[in-house]
Scaffold this motif. Structure first.
Motif, mmCIF file in Angstrom:
data_model
loop_
_atom_site.group_PDB
_atom_site.id
_atom_site.type_symbol
_atom_site.label_atom_id
_atom_site.label_comp_id
_atom_site.label_asym_id
_atom_site.label_seq_id
_atom_site.Cartn_x
_atom_site.Cartn_y
_atom_site.Cartn_z
ATOM 1 N N PHE A 92 0.821 -1.227 0.000
ATOM 2 C CA PHE A 92 0.000 0.000 0.000
ATOM 3 C C PHE A 92 0.855 1.278 0.000
ATOM 4 N N ILE A 93 1.591 1.507 1.077
ATOM 5 C CA ILE A 93 2.308 2.788 1.172
ATOM 6 C C ILE A 93 3.490 2.809 0.205
ATOM 7 N N GLY A 94 4.192 1.673 0.095
ATOM 8 C CA GLY A 94 5.363 1.608 -0.796
ATOM 9 C C GLY A 94 5.001 1.953 -2.235
ATOM 10 N N LEU B 103 12.334 -3.912 -4.105
ATOM 11 C CA LEU B 103 12.542 -5.298 -3.667
ATOM 12 C C LEU B 103 11.316 -5.733 -2.878
ATOM 13 N N ASP B 104 10.591 -6.707 -3.413
ATOM 14 C CA ASP B 104 9.356 -7.121 -2.745
ATOM 15 C C ASP B 104 9.176 -8.629 -2.880
ATOM 16 N N LYS B 105 8.740 -9.229 -1.777
ATOM 17 C CA LYS B 105 8.531 -10.688 -1.722
ATOM 18 C C LYS B 105 7.163 -11.085 -2.268
ATOM 19 N N GLY C 110 11.986 -10.683 -4.299
ATOM 20 C CA GLY C 110 12.853 -11.303 -3.290
ATOM 21 C C GLY C 110 12.487 -10.875 -1.889
ATOM 22 N N ASP C 111 13.169 -11.527 -0.944
ATOM 23 C CA ASP C 111 12.870 -11.385 0.482
ATOM 24 C C ASP C 111 13.952 -10.527 1.132
ATOM 25 N N ILE C 112 13.560 -9.559 1.941
ATOM 26 C CA ILE C 112 14.585 -8.742 2.617
ATOM 27 C C ILE C 112 15.395 -9.569 3.624
ATOM 28 N N GLU D 45 5.427 -7.240 7.584
ATOM 29 C CA GLU D 45 4.101 -7.791 7.836
ATOM 30 C C GLU D 45 3.407 -6.676 8.608
ATOM 31 N N SER D 46 2.222 -6.268 8.169
ATOM 32 C CA SER D 46 1.682 -4.999 8.690
ATOM 33 C C SER D 46 0.315 -5.081 9.365
ATOM 34 N N HIS D 47 -0.302 -6.270 9.408
ATOM 35 C CA HIS D 47 -1.673 -6.295 9.950
ATOM 36 C C HIS D 47 -1.715 -6.860 11.365
ATOM 37 N N PRO E 175 2.028 -8.290 18.877
ATOM 38 C CA PRO E 175 3.255 -8.836 18.259
ATOM 39 C C PRO E 175 3.716 -7.967 17.078
ATOM 40 N N TYR E 176 2.761 -7.410 16.320
ATOM 41 C CA TYR E 176 3.145 -6.512 15.221
ATOM 42 C C TYR E 176 3.948 -5.321 15.740
ATOM 43 N N SER E 177 3.369 -4.601 16.707
ATOM 44 C CA SER E 177 4.044 -3.368 17.131
ATOM 45 C C SER E 177 5.341 -3.674 17.877
ATOM 46 N N THR F 152 7.396 -6.137 17.136
ATOM 47 C CA THR F 152 8.455 -6.408 16.149
ATOM 48 C C THR F 152 8.861 -5.125 15.425
ATOM 49 N N LYS F 153 7.899 -4.226 15.220
ATOM 50 C CA LYS F 153 8.263 -2.940 14.596
ATOM 51 C C LYS F 153 9.183 -2.146 15.530
ATOM 52 N N ALA F 154 8.909 -2.232 16.836
ATOM 53 C CA ALA F 154 9.772 -1.534 17.805
ATOM 54 C C ALA F 154 11.175 -2.155 17.766
ATOM 55 N N ASN G 56 -2.015 6.028 11.441
ATOM 56 C CA ASN G 56 -2.767 5.192 10.493
ATOM 57 C C ASN G 56 -2.911 5.876 9.136
ATOM 58 N N ASN G 57 -2.463 5.196 8.101
ATOM 59 C CA ASN G 57 -2.603 5.725 6.742
ATOM 60 C C ASN G 57 -3.909 5.244 6.116
ATOM 61 N N PHE G 58 -4.420 6.033 5.184
ATOM 62 C CA PHE G 58 -5.538 5.579 4.354
ATOM 63 C C PHE G 58 -5.384 6.186 2.971
HETATM 64 P P1 NAD Z 1 1.422 -3.621 3.287
HETATM 65 O O1 NAD Z 1 1.154 -4.844 4.104
HETATM 66 O O2 NAD Z 1 0.365 -3.067 2.417
HETATM 67 O O3 NAD Z 1 2.697 -3.877 2.354
HETATM 68 C C1 NAD Z 1 3.831 -4.540 2.791
HETATM 69 C C2 NAD Z 1 4.683 -4.899 1.565
HETATM 70 O O4 NAD Z 1 5.892 -5.520 2.034
HETATM 71 C C3 NAD Z 1 4.024 -5.885 0.613
HETATM 72 O O5 NAD Z 1 4.233 -5.488 -0.726
HETATM 73 C C4 NAD Z 1 4.745 -7.195 0.893
HETATM 74 O O6 NAD Z 1 4.793 -8.075 -0.214
HETATM 75 C C5 NAD Z 1 6.132 -6.703 1.267
HETATM 76 N N1 NAD Z 1 6.878 -7.644 2.111
HETATM 77 C C6 NAD Z 1 6.444 -8.261 3.242
HETATM 78 N N2 NAD Z 1 7.412 -9.065 3.729
HETATM 79 C C7 NAD Z 1 8.487 -8.914 2.901
HETATM 80 C C8 NAD Z 1 9.791 -9.470 2.891
HETATM 81 N N3 NAD Z 1 10.187 -10.336 3.818
HETATM 82 N N4 NAD Z 1 10.633 -9.092 1.904
HETATM 83 C C9 NAD Z 1 10.249 -8.215 0.943
HETATM 84 N N5 NAD Z 1 9.012 -7.685 0.898
HETATM 85 C C10 NAD Z 1 8.145 -8.027 1.869
HETATM 86 O O7 NAD Z 1 1.938 -2.538 4.333
HETATM 87 P P2 NAD Z 1 1.745 -0.956 4.346
HETATM 88 O O8 NAD Z 1 0.477 -0.631 5.017
HETATM 89 O O9 NAD Z 1 2.032 -0.425 2.994
HETATM 90 O O10 NAD Z 1 2.913 -0.539 5.349
HETATM 91 C C11 NAD Z 1 4.216 -0.238 4.847
HETATM 92 C C12 NAD Z 1 5.127 0.101 6.011
HETATM 93 O O11 NAD Z 1 4.614 1.225 6.720
HETATM 94 C C13 NAD Z 1 5.261 -1.008 7.046
HETATM 95 O O12 NAD Z 1 6.578 -1.042 7.492
HETATM 96 C C14 NAD Z 1 4.322 -0.589 8.166
HETATM 97 O O13 NAD Z 1 4.747 -1.109 9.395
HETATM 98 C C15 NAD Z 1 4.458 0.908 8.096
HETATM 99 N N6 NAD Z 1 3.313 1.705 8.581
HETATM 100 C C16 NAD Z 1 2.071 1.455 8.073
HETATM 101 C C17 NAD Z 1 0.992 2.248 8.465
HETATM 102 C C18 NAD Z 1 -0.398 2.009 7.928
HETATM 103 O O14 NAD Z 1 -1.342 2.635 8.422
HETATM 104 N N7 NAD Z 1 -0.592 1.165 6.919
HETATM 105 C C19 NAD Z 1 1.195 3.264 9.404
HETATM 106 C C20 NAD Z 1 2.482 3.480 9.911
HETATM 107 C C21 NAD Z 1 3.530 2.698 9.472
#
Ligand code: NAD
Ligand code: TDX
Length: 338
Positions: free
Chosen positions: A12-14, A33-35, A59-61, A85-87, A149-151, A153-155, A179-181
Motif C-alpha cells: 500500500f504505502i510503498g 525489492l518485494d517478496k 525477493g525477500d529482505i 508484515e503490517s496487519h 506482536p506486530y508493534s 516487532t516494529k519496535a 494510520n494511513n488511508f
Molecule cells: P502492506 O502490508 O500493504 O505492504 C507490505 C509490503 O511488504 C508488501 O508489498 C509485501 O509483499 C512486502 N513484504 C512483506 N514481507 C516482505 C519481505 N520479507 N521481503 C520483501 N518484501 C516483503 O503494508 P503498508 O500498510 O504499505 O505498510 C508499509 C510500512 O509502513 C510497514 O513497514 C508498516 O509497518 C508501516 N506503517 C504502516 C501504516 C499504515 O497505516 N498502513 C502506518 C504506519 C507505518
C-alpha cells in the motif's frame, strides 16, 4: 541521479511512495525489492512498470544474497524500508513472519547498508510502537510500550536501526507515522474493508464498542513527509508523522455508510481485538518545526479514497475472492455472504 532501494514497494504505502517519488523527482531511479506476500500486488504499480527508471526485484529482505546482489549491482544511495508484515490481527493469530521480516529483515538491510555504504537508511516505523494513550500525545522521546506482536516487532526493527546509527554511524532516520488511508490499501484494514463491504452490502465488523481512536493520515501526505525528511531531517533522529485527524472507529464507519448511502444496519458489533489499543495520538512538533504539515483535509482524503474503491472494483474483487477470503472467514467467523 539518486538510486533508491525501496523495499515492500508493491504494498500500500510503498507503491504510493514510488509513484509519488517518480513524479516529484525525474532524476531518481527506483529498485523495488518485494517478496509479493499476500499484501504485495503488482497491479499497484501497473501504470509505471514500463518506466525506465523503475526496476522490480522479486525477493525477500531476509535473504542476504538477494539484498547483497542489489547493493553490488545497483549501488543504492538511499534505502527506504517499507517491507513488513503490517496487519495487527494477523500478528495476533500467527506472529512468525512478523518476527522474521520486521526484525531479521531489518537486520539484513542494515548489514548490507553498513557493508556497502548508503547516504540514508530510512526505517519506516509506526505510532503503534508507543502503545496506547488515553489522553495527551506521544513525543519521540516517550518510552515504547508496544502491545501487539506486530508493534513489538516494529519496535525491535526500529531500535535495531537506531543501534546501527549509534554503533556504526550508519545514516539512519526513523519515522513513526499514524494510520494511513488512501488508494491501494489491502482490504483487510478498517477503511478499505468497510468501504468494500458496504459496496457489497456485507456486514461491517466493528470491534468492541467502536470507540477506539486513530489519527488518520492520507497516504500521499505520508509520502511527502518521508521525502521531506530526506531533505530536512537530521540523521540519527526519529520523527512522528501524523495529521491530527483523530476519529473514533464508529465515526469513520458512519461516515462511510452515509457517503455510500448504505443503512447503519450493516454495522455488526463483533468481539474485540485482543490487546486492542484504545487510542493513538502523536505530538508532531518536531516535524512541524522543520516546516512540514499534512496538507490533505480528512474529508477530502476520504472522498478520494471512497471514490477510488468505487472505481476500482476489479482491483479489490480479485483480492477479496482470493487469499483474503480464508483469512476473513476464519478471523471474523461471520457469514461472508450476509
Ligand atoms: P502492506 O502490508 O500493504 O505492504 C507490505 C509490503 O511488504 C508488501 O508489498 C509485501 O509483499 C512486502 N513484504 C512483506 N514481507 C516482505 C519481505 N520479507 N521481503 C520483501 N518484501 C516483503 O503494508 P503498508 O500498510 O504499505 O505498510 C508499509 C510500512 O509502513 C510497514 O513497514 C508498516 O509497518 C508501516 N506503517 C504502516 C501504516 C499504515 O497505516 N498502513 C502506518 C504506519 C507505518
Ligand atoms: O474489521 C475491523 N474492525 C475494526 O473495528 C478492523 C480490521 C479494524 N477495526 C478497528 C481496529 C482499530 O481500532 O479499526 C481500527 C483500525 O484497525 P486497522 O485498520 O487494522 O489498523 P491498526 O490496527 O490501527 O494499525 C494500522 O495503523 C498503524 C496499520 O495496520 C499498521 O500497519 C500501522 O502501523
Amino acid at each position: 541521479m539518486t538510486t533508491y532501494l525501496i523495499t515492500g514497494g508493491s504494498g500500500f504505502i510503498g507503491s504510493n511512495f514510488i509513484r509519488y517519488l517518480l513524479n516529484k523527482d525525474p532524476d531518481s531511479t527506483v529498485i523495488n525489492l518485494d517478496k509479493l506476500t499476500y499484501a504485495g500486488n503488482q497491479e499497484n504499480l501497473r501504470d509505471i512498470e514500463n518506466d525506465s527508471r523503475y526496476h522490480f526485484v522479486y525477493g525477500d529482505i531476509c535473504d542476504e544474497s538477494v539484498v547483497n546482489e542489489i547493493f553490488v549491482t545497483q549501488k543504492p544511495d538511499i534505502v527506504i524500508n517499507f517491507a513488513a508484515e503490517s496487519h495487527v490481527d494477523r500478528s495476533i493469530g500467527k506472529p512468525d513472519d512478523f518476527i522474521k521480516t520486521d526484525v531479521f529483515g531489518v537486520f539484513v538491510l542494515l548489514e548490507a547498508s553498513k557493508k556497502y555504504g548508503v547516504d540514508f537508511f530510512i526505517q519506516i516505523s509506526t505510532d503503534e510502537v508507543y502503545g496506547s494513550i488515553d489522553k495527551g500525545y506521544f513525543q519521540e522521546t516517550d518510552q515504547l510500550m508496544p502491545s501487539s506482536p506486530y508493534s513489538a516487532t516494529k519496535a525491535g526493527g526500529e531500535r535495531l536501526a537506531f543501534s546501527y546509527f549509534v554503533t556504526y554511524n550508519l545514516p539512519v532516520i526513523i519515522t513513526r507515522a499514524s494510520n494511513n488511508f488512501g488508494p491501494y490499501q489491502y482490504p483487510e484494514k478498517l477503511i478499505p474493508l468497510f468501504i468494500t463491504n458496504a459496496l457489497e452490502n456485507k456486514f461491517l465488523p466493528l470491534y468492541g464498542d467502536g470507540k477506539n481512536v486513530r489519527d488518520w493520515l492520507f497516504v500521499e501526505d505520508h509520502c511527502e513527509a518521508i521525502l521531506y525528511l530526506i531533505r530536512k531531517g537530521t540523521i540519527g533522529e526519529t520523527y512522528n508523522i501524523g495529521s491530527g485527524n483523530e476519529m473514533q472507529n464508529i465515526e469513520i464507519t458512519n461516515l462511510i455508510l452515509e457517503y455510500l448511502k448504505k443503512p447503519s444496519s450493516l454495522i455488526k458489533p463483533v468481539k474485540d481485538r485482543l490487546g486492542h489499543d484504545r487510542r493513538y495520538a502523536l505530538d508532531c512538533t518536531k516535524l512541524h518545526s522543520l516546516g512540514w504539515r499534512s496538507a490533505v483535509n480528512f474529508n477530502k482524503g476520504m472522498r478520494t479514497t471512497i471514490e477510488w474503491y468505487k472505481s476500482n472494483e476489479e482491483w479489490w474483487e480479485k483480492i477479496k475472492s482470493g487469499e483474503f477470503l480464508d483469512f476473513y472467514k476464519s478471523h471474523y467467523k461471520l457469514s461472508y455472504t450476509s
